[in-house]
Design a protein around this motif. Structure first.
Motif, PDB file in Angstrom:
ATOM      1  N   TYR A   1       0.696  -1.337   0.628  1.00  0.00           N
ATOM      2  CA  TYR A   1       0.247   0.187   0.261  1.00  0.00           C
ATOM      3  C   TYR A   1       0.876   1.314   0.095  1.00  0.00           C
ATOM      4  O   TYR A   1       0.455   2.646  -1.155  1.00  0.00           O
ATOM      5  CB  TYR A   1      -1.033  -0.210   1.040  1.00  0.00           C
ATOM      6  N   ASP A   2       1.915   1.033   0.849  1.00  0.00           N
ATOM      7  CA  ASP A   2       2.705   2.405   0.254  1.00  0.00           C
ATOM      8  C   ASP A   2       3.390   2.574  -0.209  1.00  0.00           C
ATOM      9  O   ASP A   2       3.447   3.979  -0.977  1.00  0.00           O
ATOM     10  CB  ASP A   2       4.244   2.675   2.081  1.00  0.00           C
ATOM     11  N   MET A   3       4.331   1.977  -0.819  1.00  0.00           N
ATOM     12  CA  MET A   3       4.143   1.638  -2.648  1.00  0.00           C
ATOM     13  C   MET A   3       3.897   2.272  -3.326  1.00  0.00           C
ATOM     14  O   MET A   3       4.399   2.556  -4.563  1.00  0.00           O
ATOM     15  CB  MET A   3       5.635   0.593  -2.231  1.00  0.00           C
ATOM     16  N   PHE A   4       2.755   1.514  -3.807  1.00  0.00           N
ATOM     17  CA  PHE A   4       1.970   1.838  -4.976  1.00  0.00           C
ATOM     18  C   PHE A   4       1.167   2.111  -4.600  1.00  0.00           C
ATOM     19  O   PHE A   4      -0.265   2.356  -5.558  1.00  0.00           O
ATOM     20  CB  PHE A   4       1.658  -0.031  -5.341  1.00  0.00           C
TER      21      PHE A   4
ATOM     22  N   TYR B   1       3.359   8.428   7.749  1.00  0.00           N
ATOM     23  CA  TYR B   1       1.611   8.539   7.627  1.00  0.00           C
ATOM     24  C   TYR B   1       1.185   9.913   6.697  1.00  0.00           C
ATOM     25  O   TYR B   1       0.447   9.437   5.626  1.00  0.00           O
ATOM     26  CB  TYR B   1       1.753   8.568   8.651  1.00  0.00           C
ATOM     27  N   ASP B   2       2.339  11.549   6.538  1.00  0.00           N
ATOM     28  CA  ASP B   2       1.642  12.366   5.635  1.00  0.00           C
ATOM     29  C   ASP B   2       2.107  12.452   4.730  1.00  0.00           C
ATOM     30  O   ASP B   2       1.516  13.792   4.333  1.00  0.00           O
ATOM     31  CB  ASP B   2       1.159  13.277   6.293  1.00  0.00           C
ATOM     32  N   TRP B   3       2.753  11.217   4.297  1.00  0.00           N
ATOM     33  CA  TRP B   3       3.386  11.656   3.319  1.00  0.00           C
ATOM     34  C   TRP B   3       1.926  11.735   1.577  1.00  0.00           C
ATOM     35  O   TRP B   3       1.530  10.832   2.152  1.00  0.00           O
ATOM     36  CB  TRP B   3       4.140  10.221   2.742  1.00  0.00           C
ATOM     37  N   GLN B   4       2.198  12.189   0.948  1.00  0.00           N
ATOM     38  CA  GLN B   4       1.261  12.127  -0.354  1.00  0.00           C
ATOM     39  C   GLN B   4       2.583  11.136  -1.608  1.00  0.00           C
ATOM     40  O   GLN B   4       4.006  11.873  -2.140  1.00  0.00           O
ATOM     41  CB  GLN B   4       1.301  13.832  -1.151  1.00  0.00           C
ATOM     42  N   GLY B   5       1.498  10.912  -2.190  1.00  0.00           N
ATOM     43  CA  GLY B   5       2.454   9.398  -2.808  1.00  0.00           C
ATOM     44  C   GLY B   5       2.921   8.453  -3.404  1.00  0.00           C
ATOM     45  O   GLY B   5       3.213   8.087  -1.894  1.00  0.00           O
ATOM     46  N   HIS B   6       3.428   7.649  -4.462  1.00  0.00           N
ATOM     47  CA  HIS B   6       3.508   6.033  -3.388  1.00  0.00           C
ATOM     48  C   HIS B   6       4.455   5.741  -4.233  1.00  0.00           C
ATOM     49  O   HIS B   6       5.267   5.820  -5.755  1.00  0.00           O
ATOM     50  CB  HIS B   6       2.545   5.150  -4.360  1.00  0.00           C
ATOM     51  N   PRO B   7       5.766   5.955  -3.912  1.00  0.00           N
ATOM     52  CA  PRO B   7       6.856   6.048  -4.148  1.00  0.00           C
ATOM     53  C   PRO B   7       7.416   5.291  -5.328  1.00  0.00           C
ATOM     54  O   PRO B   7       8.158   5.313  -6.712  1.00  0.00           O
ATOM     55  CB  PRO B   7       8.257   6.210  -3.213  1.00  0.00           C
TER      56      PRO B   7
ATOM     57  N   THR C   1       5.434   5.991 -12.205  1.00  0.00           N
ATOM     58  CA  THR C   1       5.522   7.893 -12.461  1.00  0.00           C
ATOM     59  C   THR C   1       5.756   8.384 -11.234  1.00  0.00           C
ATOM     60  O   THR C   1       5.955  10.149 -11.816  1.00  0.00           O
ATOM     61  CB  THR C   1       3.510   8.087 -12.464  1.00  0.00           C
ATOM     62  N   TYR C   2       6.567   8.009 -10.573  1.00  0.00           N
ATOM     63  CA  TYR C   2       7.387   8.241  -9.521  1.00  0.00           C
ATOM     64  C   TYR C   2       8.722   9.034 -10.014  1.00  0.00           C
ATOM     65  O   TYR C   2       9.281   7.738 -10.274  1.00  0.00           O
ATOM     66  CB  TYR C   2       6.767   7.973  -7.779  1.00  0.00           C
ATOM     67  N   PRO C   3       9.103  10.535  -9.760  1.00  0.00           N
ATOM     68  CA  PRO C   3      10.622  10.408 -10.110  1.00  0.00           C
ATOM     69  C   PRO C   3      11.434   9.616  -9.307  1.00  0.00           C
ATOM     70  O   PRO C   3      11.265   9.921  -8.390  1.00  0.00           O
ATOM     71  CB  PRO C   3      10.685  11.899 -10.473  1.00  0.00           C
ATOM     72  N   LEU C   4      12.952   9.188  -9.498  1.00  0.00           N
ATOM     73  CA  LEU C   4      13.827   8.984  -8.365  1.00  0.00           C
ATOM     74  C   LEU C   4      14.279  10.004  -7.171  1.00  0.00           C
ATOM     75  O   LEU C   4      14.442   9.284  -6.053  1.00  0.00           O
ATOM     76  CB  LEU C   4      14.921   8.468  -8.659  1.00  0.00           C
ATOM     77  N   GLN C   5      13.931  10.989  -8.003  1.00  0.00           N
ATOM     78  CA  GLN C   5      14.609  12.122  -6.899  1.00  0.00           C
ATOM     79  C   GLN C   5      13.143  12.517  -6.176  1.00  0.00           C
ATOM     80  O   GLN C   5      13.674  13.636  -5.175  1.00  0.00           O
ATOM     81  CB  GLN C   5      15.481  12.857  -7.563  1.00  0.00           C
ATOM     82  N   GLY C   6      12.560  12.665  -6.280  1.00  0.00           N
ATOM     83  CA  GLY C   6      11.362  12.513  -5.568  1.00  0.00           C
ATOM     84  C   GLY C   6      10.833  13.966  -6.100  1.00  0.00           C
ATOM     85  O   GLY C   6      11.169  13.931  -7.431  1.00  0.00           O
ATOM     86  N   ASP C   7       9.347  13.893  -6.013  1.00  0.00           N
ATOM     87  CA  ASP C   7       8.621  14.597  -6.515  1.00  0.00           C
ATOM     88  C   ASP C   7       8.302  16.145  -5.518  1.00  0.00           C
ATOM     89  O   ASP C   7       9.248  16.807  -4.357  1.00  0.00           O
ATOM     90  CB  ASP C   7       6.777  14.446  -7.004  1.00  0.00           C
ATOM     91  N   GLU C   8       7.724  16.793  -6.280  1.00  0.00           N
ATOM     92  CA  GLU C   8       7.461  18.354  -6.142  1.00  0.00           C
ATOM     93  C   GLU C   8       7.652  18.267  -3.916  1.00  0.00           C
ATOM     94  O   GLU C   8       8.194  19.046  -3.054  1.00  0.00           O
ATOM     95  CB  GLU C   8       6.189  19.139  -6.123  1.00  0.00           C
TER      96      GLU C   8
END
Lengths: 413, 268
Positions: free
Chosen positions: B145-148, B165-171, B175-182
């Motif tokens: 769930y966390d990753m996808f 817990y308050d992260w947005q996006g699933h690493p 579609t998730y860039p390696l360096q992280g998103d905004e």
């Protein structure tokens, strides 16, 4: 100065509690010295007894699976070191074996022998480290110093081989990069000859030690069902009455040619795990003696190859690269673009010192793995704390975390 | 015009592929080449629909329907002696056909066999939790769930496990860039100092290969080194390096006393 007698008397007149019970929530870690890294435990306590435990992980999460998807296969090898950094060659090996199975590579015998030597040295290093830290947690400082002394010898041997003490990157896809140094076998034999006496020293200090027994016996009992259900492997499972060792049951490398026993116990408690680690050290020593003979045989027969011959996937020996045009071209392509394994999937499990270390690779024929899943044993050995800790007391937490032998590089990946 | 780059898969791509290159396949064999696997497959087929089954690298792979997973694993655990769920995770095929492929890696210690059960789900669809059968699925499903972002129905505690817990996006999504998103680059600044501090602090630098040429402390000004703390104008003169080897190494024959400086402050 006059003594203020009432100074420490608390008064609760102005405090109202949300809950009308005796439950205390204790936050253990993530910076607790006995949490073996970055483990945070939220413990619900009734008096001193734990009624609910909630392990919280992720403080060392580096996204290795994501990194793997963005790296060519050889590039990822040093990253695997950072998983179980106590025995990093075993991580290298698991990855190399998975890719070799995907490609269908056969590794030369001499390389296999060297790999087994490295793996068993790593197992010894890991077990010694485990013994040292667990003993230290429980208060046996002497054992800590003794075990670290022996581990230092092993690290020196490894350093002589690959130049690194902790993050070895000593194994390549298709073999090993180097032959062992001239002093390797002499140093190793020297160490192995002393090891039985050393292990006996630890046991003399611990086996009948009253404090050690009180902290270990009948503490942290993991019944067989629970161990299986939680995906426990390695010493954790063997201490719970299942004689399952991947080296024995699904042999890789030359483990089917060496003789060794798989110690297991049906006591299921901390002490059983401690005994298993000690016995496994003896078995590793046994295997190492045999690999030394196997290595000498290879030398006698003149088997000098260390890397598999597969021009599409593995660079040619350095001499060829320097003298032959085509080898140089292939080397250039393999370094800049990376090898392209066939389309397919593989899951390969190896017996790392902590348990079953599995690599799942889904390759779509590109130079980057499409999906790489790292199955690290410590992840589940941390998860089991949820069910294991309730019913125990606070001091037991320390000894239970100790015997689960979790390494957070591996849990969080 | 800038070249179009697809946004549905932003992971690293091979920069060159021979146009005639055909990727070979890892060989698959029929299930009946192995007795144990064949009988296991028969037992599964008797109760559930099996879409595809083959053996690849010594392990059987079985494709089933998504809604059968609990039943299949229960059958395998109770009747076929597959007592351990070693691993469970997903593969992202959103760019291809908007699906996820879920795999369950099973181990039988009695038979010394491993089977991989797989099925496909649509994007946004939830899976059935198998946590009741195997406690190890508790954490694996949370990780999935966390990753996808794939939820598991019936899971007792469906929360993130590795990310906050308050992260947005699933690493692990493609579609998730390696360096992280905004969100990732401002996460700590927003959380610790508040959004108003963004300009003052700047985004988190997640590119390890980034070189700041005005940073004199991180080897970024090779050839233009200045003492620590000096204001950098960008018009520094190049420091000409000379090496001892040029004059011979073993014994120093020439020593230029005018240009060499004796260090008087040991704390420099």
């Amino acid at each position: 100065m006059a003594q203020i007698k009432n100074r420490l008397t608390p008064f609760f007149e102005n405090i109202t509690f949300d809950r009308d019970d005796n439950e205390l929530i204790l936050n253990f870690g993530p910076q607790h010295p006995s949490a073996h890294g970055q483990l945070r435990l939220m413990l619900h306590l009734q008096q001193e007894m734990i009624v609910k435990a909630h392990p919280d992980i992720g403080y060392l999460h580096r996204g290795m699976e994501k990194m793997a998807e963005n790296m060519i296969y050889n590039e990822f090898m040093p990253t695997t070191d950072r998983m179980d950094y106590i025995a990093s060659s075993s991580n290298n090996y698991g990855f190399a074996l998975a890719v070799e199975k995907l490609i269908g590579l056969e590794v030369p015998r001499r390389a296999k022998v060297i790999r087994m030597m490295l793996l068993e040295i790593n197992r010894l290093m890991s077990h010694l480290f485990w013994l040292a830290t667990t003993a230290l947690d429980i208060g046996a400082m002497t054992v800590f110093l003794f075990a670290f002394r022996e581990r230092e010898y092993l690290m020196d041997i490894i350093e002589g081989y690959c130049g690194a003490r902790l993050t070895h990157a000593a194994i390549r896809i298709g073999g090993v990069p180097l032959d062992i140094q001239d002093t390797f076998i002499a140093q190793l034999k020297d160490f192995l000859d002393k090891l039985p006496q050393n292990i006996k020293d630890y046991e003399d200090l611990l086996d009948t030690n009253r404090i050690w027994l009180m902290r270990m016996e009948e503490v942290g009992v993991i019944p067989t069902d629970m161990a299986l259900s939680w995906g426990c492997t390695g010493p954790m499972l063997r201490a719970s009455g299942v004689a399952w060792d991947i080296r024995k049951e699904e042999p890789y490398e030359l483990y089917d040619e060496v003789e060794f026993n798989v110690p297991y116990s049906d006591k299921c408690d901390n002490f059983a795990r401690y005994r298993i680690y000690m016995e496994e050290m003896r078995e590793s020593a046994k295997i190492l003696y045999q690999t030394i003979d196997m290595y000498n045989e290879c030398v006698e027969k003149g088997e000098t190859e260390l890397m598999a011959h597969a021009p599409k996937y593995v660079s040619a020996p350095k001499l060829d690269i320097m003298t032959q045009n085509y080898s140089l071209m292939q080397h250039f392509v393999l370094v800049t673009q990376g090898m392209r394994p066939p389309v397919g999937e593989v899951y390969v499990a190896t017996e790392s010192p902590k348990g079953e270390l599995g690599y799942f690779i889904n390759s779509q024929g590109g130079p980057y793995p499409y999906r790489l899943k790292l199955r690290a044993p410590s992840f589940w050995h941390t998860g089991i704390l949820t069910d294991l800790l309730p019913g125990h007391y606070i001091p037991d937490v320390v000894s239970i975390i100790g015997t689960t032998n979790i390494v957070f590089g591996e849990v969080d990946r | 015009m800038r070249a179009y780059t697809p946004k549905d898969d932003v992971q690293a791509k091979a920069y060159y592929t021979d146009r005639y290159y055909v990727a070979p396949q890892v060989p698959k064999s029929e299930v009946d080449t192995d007795e144990v696997f064949a009988s296991d497959l028969e037992a599964i087929k008797a109760k559930f629909e099996v879409k595809e089954a083959f053996i690849q690298v010594e392990q059987m792979v079985v494709y089933i329907n998504a809604h059968d997973i609990y039943g299949v694993l229960e059958l395998m655990r109770d009747e076929l002696e597959y007592t351990q769920l070693s691993e469970l995770s997903a593969i992202d095929w959103l760019a291809k056909d908007n699906t996820f492929e879920i795999f369950y890696q099973m181990l039988s210690m009695k038979k010394r066999k491993r089977i991989r059960i797989k099925y496909f789900i649509q994007n946004g669809q939830a899976v059935d939790s198998v946590e009741k059968l195997f406690r190890s699925a508790d954490w694996s499903e949370r990780e999935m769930y966390d990753m996808f972002g794939i939820e598991a129905n019936g899971h007792p505690f469906m929360k993130r496990i590795l990310m906050p817990y308050d992260w947005q996006g699933h690493p692990l999504l493609k579609t998730y860039p390696l360096q992280g998103d905004e969100f990732a680059s401002w996460y700590e600044v927003d959380k610790i100092y508040g959004k108003e501090a963004r300009e003052e602090i700047g985004p988190e630098i997640r590119d390890t290969a980034r070189v700041d040429r005005y940073d004199s402390q991180r080897f970024a000004r090779l050839g233009f080194e200045v003492p620590k703390g000096t204001e950098i104008t960008g018009e520094e003169e190049r420091n000409v390096d000379s090496y001892q080897e040029e004059e011979g190494v073993f014994m120093i024959k020439k020593l230029n006393k005018e240009t060499s400086k004796i260090v008087d402050d040991p704390q420099r």
